[in-house]
Design an enzyme around this catalytic site. Structure first.
Site, PDB file in Angstrom:
ATOM      1  N   HIS A 274      -6.993  -4.577  -1.169  1.00 29.22           N
ATOM      2  CA  HIS A 274      -7.109  -3.132  -0.978  1.00 29.22           C
ATOM      3  C   HIS A 274      -7.241  -2.389  -2.304  1.00 29.22           C
ATOM      4  O   HIS A 274      -7.478  -1.182  -2.310  1.00 29.22           O
ATOM      5  CB  HIS A 274      -5.895  -2.616  -0.204  1.00 29.22           C
ATOM      6  CG  HIS A 274      -4.599  -2.832  -0.933  1.00 29.22           C
ATOM      7  ND1 HIS A 274      -4.018  -4.078  -1.076  1.00 29.22           N
ATOM      8  CD2 HIS A 274      -3.776  -1.971  -1.587  1.00 29.22           C
ATOM      9  CE1 HIS A 274      -2.899  -3.965  -1.764  1.00 29.22           C
ATOM     10  NE2 HIS A 274      -2.735  -2.698  -2.089  1.00 29.22           N
ATOM     11  N   ASP A 275      -7.085  -3.104  -3.428  1.00 30.57           N
ATOM     12  CA  ASP A 275      -7.170  -2.484  -4.748  1.00 30.57           C
ATOM     13  C   ASP A 275      -8.449  -2.836  -5.504  1.00 30.57           C
ATOM     14  O   ASP A 275      -8.614  -2.438  -6.657  1.00 30.57           O
ATOM     15  CB  ASP A 275      -5.978  -2.930  -5.612  1.00 30.57           C
ATOM     16  CG  ASP A 275      -4.667  -2.315  -5.162  1.00 30.57           C
ATOM     17  OD1 ASP A 275      -4.680  -1.151  -4.726  1.00 30.57           O
ATOM     18  OD2 ASP A 275      -3.634  -2.998  -5.236  1.00 30.57           O
TER      19      ASP A 275
ATOM     20  N   HIS B  22       8.887   2.602  -6.509  1.00 30.11           N
ATOM     21  CA  HIS B  22       8.856   4.052  -6.305  1.00 30.11           C
ATOM     22  C   HIS B  22       8.967   4.357  -4.817  1.00 30.11           C
ATOM     23  O   HIS B  22       8.685   3.511  -3.974  1.00 30.11           O
ATOM     24  CB  HIS B  22       7.563   4.650  -6.859  1.00 30.11           C
ATOM     25  CG  HIS B  22       6.326   4.004  -6.296  1.00 30.11           C
ATOM     26  ND1 HIS B  22       5.738   2.911  -6.876  1.00 30.11           N
ATOM     27  CD2 HIS B  22       5.580   4.282  -5.194  1.00 30.11           C
ATOM     28  CE1 HIS B  22       4.679   2.543  -6.175  1.00 30.11           C
ATOM     29  NE2 HIS B  22       4.563   3.353  -5.138  1.00 30.11           N
TER      30      HIS B  22
ATOM     31  N   GLU C 148       3.664  -8.583  -7.212  1.00 29.42           N
ATOM     32  CA  GLU C 148       2.370  -8.077  -7.662  1.00 29.42           C
ATOM     33  C   GLU C 148       2.431  -7.862  -9.174  1.00 29.42           C
ATOM     34  O   GLU C 148       2.992  -6.879  -9.657  1.00 29.42           O
ATOM     35  CB  GLU C 148       2.009  -6.752  -6.981  1.00 29.42           C
ATOM     36  CG  GLU C 148       0.613  -6.273  -7.390  1.00 29.42           C
ATOM     37  CD  GLU C 148       0.423  -4.763  -7.315  1.00 29.42           C
ATOM     38  OE1 GLU C 148      -0.739  -4.325  -7.364  1.00 29.42           O
ATOM     39  OE2 GLU C 148       1.422  -4.037  -7.207  1.00 29.42           O
TER      40      GLU C 148
ATOM     41  N   ASN D 260      -7.679  -0.649  16.438  1.00 30.78           N
ATOM     42  CA  ASN D 260      -6.934   0.392  17.144  1.00 30.78           C
ATOM     43  C   ASN D 260      -6.716  -0.061  18.581  1.00 30.78           C
ATOM     44  O   ASN D 260      -7.615  -0.015  19.408  1.00 30.78           O
ATOM     45  CB  ASN D 260      -7.705   1.712  17.095  1.00 30.78           C
ATOM     46  CG  ASN D 260      -6.891   2.870  17.654  1.00 30.78           C
ATOM     47  OD1 ASN D 260      -5.856   2.668  18.292  1.00 30.78           O
ATOM     48  ND2 ASN D 260      -7.360   4.089  17.417  1.00 30.78           N
TER      49      ASN D 260
ATOM     50  N   ARG E 140       6.151  -9.303  -0.075  1.00 32.54           N
ATOM     51  CA  ARG E 140       5.262  -9.040  -1.200  1.00 32.54           C
ATOM     52  C   ARG E 140       5.803  -7.786  -1.875  1.00 32.54           C
ATOM     53  O   ARG E 140       6.074  -6.781  -1.231  1.00 32.54           O
ATOM     54  CB  ARG E 140       3.826  -8.828  -0.705  1.00 32.54           C
ATOM     55  CG  ARG E 140       2.803  -8.625  -1.830  1.00 32.54           C
ATOM     56  CD  ARG E 140       2.535  -7.166  -2.062  1.00 32.54           C
ATOM     57  NE  ARG E 140       1.407  -6.926  -2.985  1.00 32.54           N
ATOM     58  CZ  ARG E 140       1.056  -5.733  -3.437  1.00 32.54           C
ATOM     59  NH1 ARG E 140       1.729  -4.649  -3.061  1.00 32.54           N
ATOM     60  NH2 ARG E 140       0.033  -5.594  -4.249  1.00 32.54           N
TER      61      ARG E 140
ATOM     62  N   ASP F 218       5.510  -4.754  -4.419  1.00 37.27           N
ATOM     63  CA  ASP F 218       4.530  -3.899  -5.073  1.00 37.27           C
ATOM     64  C   ASP F 218       5.005  -3.480  -6.472  1.00 37.27           C
ATOM     65  O   ASP F 218       6.187  -3.229  -6.689  1.00 37.27           O
ATOM     66  CB  ASP F 218       4.306  -2.656  -4.200  1.00 37.27           C
ATOM     67  CG  ASP F 218       3.154  -1.797  -4.670  1.00 37.27           C
ATOM     68  OD1 ASP F 218       2.032  -2.330  -4.738  1.00 37.27           O
ATOM     69  OD2 ASP F 218       3.370  -0.616  -4.974  1.00 37.27           O
TER      70      ASP F 218
ATOM     71  N   ASN G 277      -1.046   6.505  19.974  1.00 38.05           N
ATOM     72  CA  ASN G 277      -0.214   6.714  18.792  1.00 38.05           C
ATOM     73  C   ASN G 277      -1.036   7.056  17.542  1.00 38.05           C
ATOM     74  O   ASN G 277      -0.531   6.993  16.418  1.00 38.05           O
ATOM     75  CB  ASN G 277       0.698   5.498  18.525  1.00 38.05           C
ATOM     76  CG  ASN G 277      -0.098   4.209  18.333  1.00 38.05           C
ATOM     77  OD1 ASN G 277      -1.270   4.231  17.981  1.00 38.05           O
ATOM     78  ND2 ASN G 277       0.558   3.071  18.565  1.00 38.05           N
ATOM     79  N   ASP G 278      -2.296   7.438  17.758  1.00 42.87           N
ATOM     80  CA  ASP G 278      -3.138   7.810  16.612  1.00 42.87           C
ATOM     81  C   ASP G 278      -2.563   9.032  15.893  1.00 42.87           C
ATOM     82  O   ASP G 278      -2.073   9.964  16.539  1.00 42.87           O
ATOM     83  CB  ASP G 278      -4.561   8.154  17.073  1.00 42.87           C
ATOM     84  CG  ASP G 278      -5.364   6.923  17.455  1.00 42.87           C
ATOM     85  OD1 ASP G 278      -4.789   5.808  17.391  1.00 42.87           O
ATOM     86  OD2 ASP G 278      -6.535   7.074  17.830  1.00 42.87           O
TER      87      ASP G 278
END
Length: 583
Positions: free
Chosen positions: A422-423, A246, A356, A146, A325, A327, A151-152
């Site tokens: 992340h998966d 999607h 992917e 961060n 990449r 998805d 901009n959080d």
């Protein structure tokens, strides 16, 4: 001779061009059934007195899995066309295998043989050369750093103050990444893969609201341009994540469809079953999985296709990205991806296109769609060998041989190899937080063929279970990092860059480990030099005899720089060695 196990087809991974002149041909036979194979080949239009003229060339045993042997040979057809077959021997038995079946004698009619009618130059698989030398680093932007609290997103938590959940935010952004580019440069990576950065409702951003807008929590257009420019100054390529299968629930065309139903001009942008639309456990419109927040786009619709192709070229032209990449790439139609490739390559010919796909991906890797896929089969086998320890070294070699043989070698050279993402659960967690196994699994990643990727934080031993547990905030306090693992990975990256054969130069094959089947051994070589990688994935001390005549050669341990005097190599538990010698 087991005829039913003998297989070849003149396409894909069995016959393909690797450059303007060279054809690589493979044959599959039953494991340990065949003693030798020769290639019979010639130009279909060259004959003498009505007899087809052909040559013969010995094929080499290039690999062996649990069921099959694989043979290969490289040939240079002088007129860029070829007819060919195989002379196969099993003891005293001999058979000729061609497109028309099996024969006892060599057929003299070229029409009986397998055919490559012409070696077209524009059909050579052409992934960008720079990918072979790239070591990727995957960043989940919301969790890396961060740099600008202003901009959080609303309700953002203090950095690392709690475990990640499906809906909490910590304020990671582009400025935070810019602040840590020196760290990434010091690690040795030269490619960054960002998960989606476009405006979205979730913390993972795979539910796009606006494909042309950066999510405000990450920064501004200028900040992203600065980030990419700073990466390029350091020789780091940038890959963005495109979600074209999607959209998100709040994507304006889908909101219009929700509001207007059958009267919406966007009705054919999606796949509604009936009206009114409703979500729930089984939405009445097609989605990614059954997630109501991710309605599936109709990429066969000309308007959708035009919109998404414009998006794909916009980010190249405006921000100079180096790769996409893609998805859920396997759920998008092939014609869309063919048009996608043409559109992006026209603007940037050396752009890397990564899909992917978690399963056999040959239909997407014929040169007209993707340059590579995420190599989850590699991930799974390395995980089973080192992390879960559910297969042994021999089984790993057999499984990886089957995977390696299922693609052309020039495709495998640029495939995207990863341990975690992340998966998936964190690799350090999967290894039981065992430092030796974490080192070993990264050693395999960084010495294997392909383009390796490190998921942010894996290099410092970040822990976490399945999504969302694998999406923790990056730990920047050095005293909380696993410095021993970090230094090991830095050294492996340095070696991969220094020793060209450790990347993707030269040839690859697994070694015969009948001398000790508890060892994984593979060879990377060219005509001048060989590099041997030895892996002990067990808790026990192991010894392995190098299967080479080393008389007059100096073998060097690339990590210690020590000369190896004996053919018998000793490896402690979970130890690996990288050895090299000149021919």
């Amino acid at each position: 001779m087991e005829f039913s196990s003998i297989h070849h087809r003149p396409t894909d991974n069995f016959a393909y061009t690797i450059d303007k002149e060279t054809l690589h041909i493979r044959l599959r036979t039953k494991r340990q059934d065949i003693s030798s194979v020769g290639l019979i080949f010639g130009d279909p239009y060259i004959s003498d007195k009505g007899q087809w003229l052909y040559e013969e060339k010995a094929m080499s045993l290039s690999g062996r899995d649990a069921h099959y042997d694989y043979w290969d040979v490289y040939v240079l057809p002088p007129y860029r066309r070829i007819r060919y077959g195989f002379k196969i021997r099993s003891g005293d038995d001999m058979a000729i295998y061609t497109e028309k079946g099996f024969f006892k004698e060599v057929p003299r009619d070229p029409g009986s043989y397998f055919a490559i009618p012409y070696l077209h130059q524009n059909e050579i698989f052409g992934a960008p050369e720079w990918v072979k030398d790239t070591i990727w680093y995957q960043i989940f932007p919301e969790r890396f750093a961060n740099g600008n609290p202003d901009n959080d997103p609303e309700g953002a938590k203090p950095w690392g103050s709690e475990e990640p959940t499906v809906d909490n935010f910590f304020g990671g952004d582009f400025e935070g990444i810019i602040e840590h580019l020196d760290y990434l440069e010091g690690l040795g990576i030269n490619g960054i893969y960002f998960t989606p950065i476009f405006e979205a409702h979730s913390n993972h951003k795979y539910d796009t609201i606006d494909y042309r807008k950066i999510d405000p929590q990450f920064g501004t257009e200028e900040t992203l341009k600065t980030l990419i420019q700073e990466c390029h100054k350091r020789g780091i390529r940038v890959m963005l994540d495109a979600v074209f299968n999607h959209s998100g629930y709040y994507f304006p065309p889908f909101q219009d469809l929700l509001e207007k139903g059958e009267e919406s001009k966007y009705k054919d942008w999606f796949h509604p079953h009936d009206f009114p639309l409703h979500g729930g456990e089984r939405p009445n419109y097609e989605t990614f999985g059954f997630f109501e927040s991710m309605p599936k786009l109709n990429t066969a619709n000309p308007e959708v296709k035009e919109y998404l192709l414009e998006v794909s070229t916009y980010w190249i032209k405006e921000y100079d990205i180096d790769a996409w990449r893609l998805d859920v790439a396997n759920e998008v139609d092939h014609p869309f991806w063919r048009d996608f490739r043409k559109a992006v390559k026209e603007i940037k010919p050396d752009l890397y296109i990564l899909g992917e796909i978690w399963h056999d991906s040959m239909p997407w890797l014929r040169g007209d769609q993707f340059d590579a896929v995420m190599n989850y089969p590699f991930t799974n086998q390395v995980f089973r060998l080192v992390a879960s320890q559910t297969i042994n070294a021999r089984e790993f070699i057999e499984e990886m041989t089957a995977i390696y043989q299922s693609y052309p070698t020039n495709v495998f050279d640029v495939t995207f190899n990863l341990l975690g993402s992340h998966d998936t659960p964190r690799i350090f967690t999967d290894c039981g937080e065992d430092l030796a196994r974490a080192k070993l699994i990264h050693a395999i990643l960084l010495t294997f063929n392909g383009s390796p990727c490190i998921y942010y934080g894996d290099e410092i031993g970040l822990t976490g279970g399945m999504d969302p547990g694998c999406r923790k905030c990056m730990v920047w306090e050095e005293e909380k990092q696993n410095s021993e693992l970090l230094n090991e990975i830095k050294e492996l990256i340095r070696l991969r860059k220094e020793e060209r054969l450790l990347a993707n130069e030269g040839m690859f094959k697994f070694l015969d480990t009948s001398g000790n089947e508890d060892i994984v051994a593979y060879l990377k070589y060219n005509q001048d030099r060989s590099v041997v990688v030895l892996v002990n994935p067990t808790e026990a001390f192991q010894s392995f005899p190098l299967p080479f005549d080393l008389r007059g050669r100096t073998v060097t341990d690339l990590r210690t720089k020590a000369a190896i005097k004996e053919r018998q190599i000793e490896l402690g538990n979970y130890e690996y060695k990288i050895l090299a010698f000149d021919h």
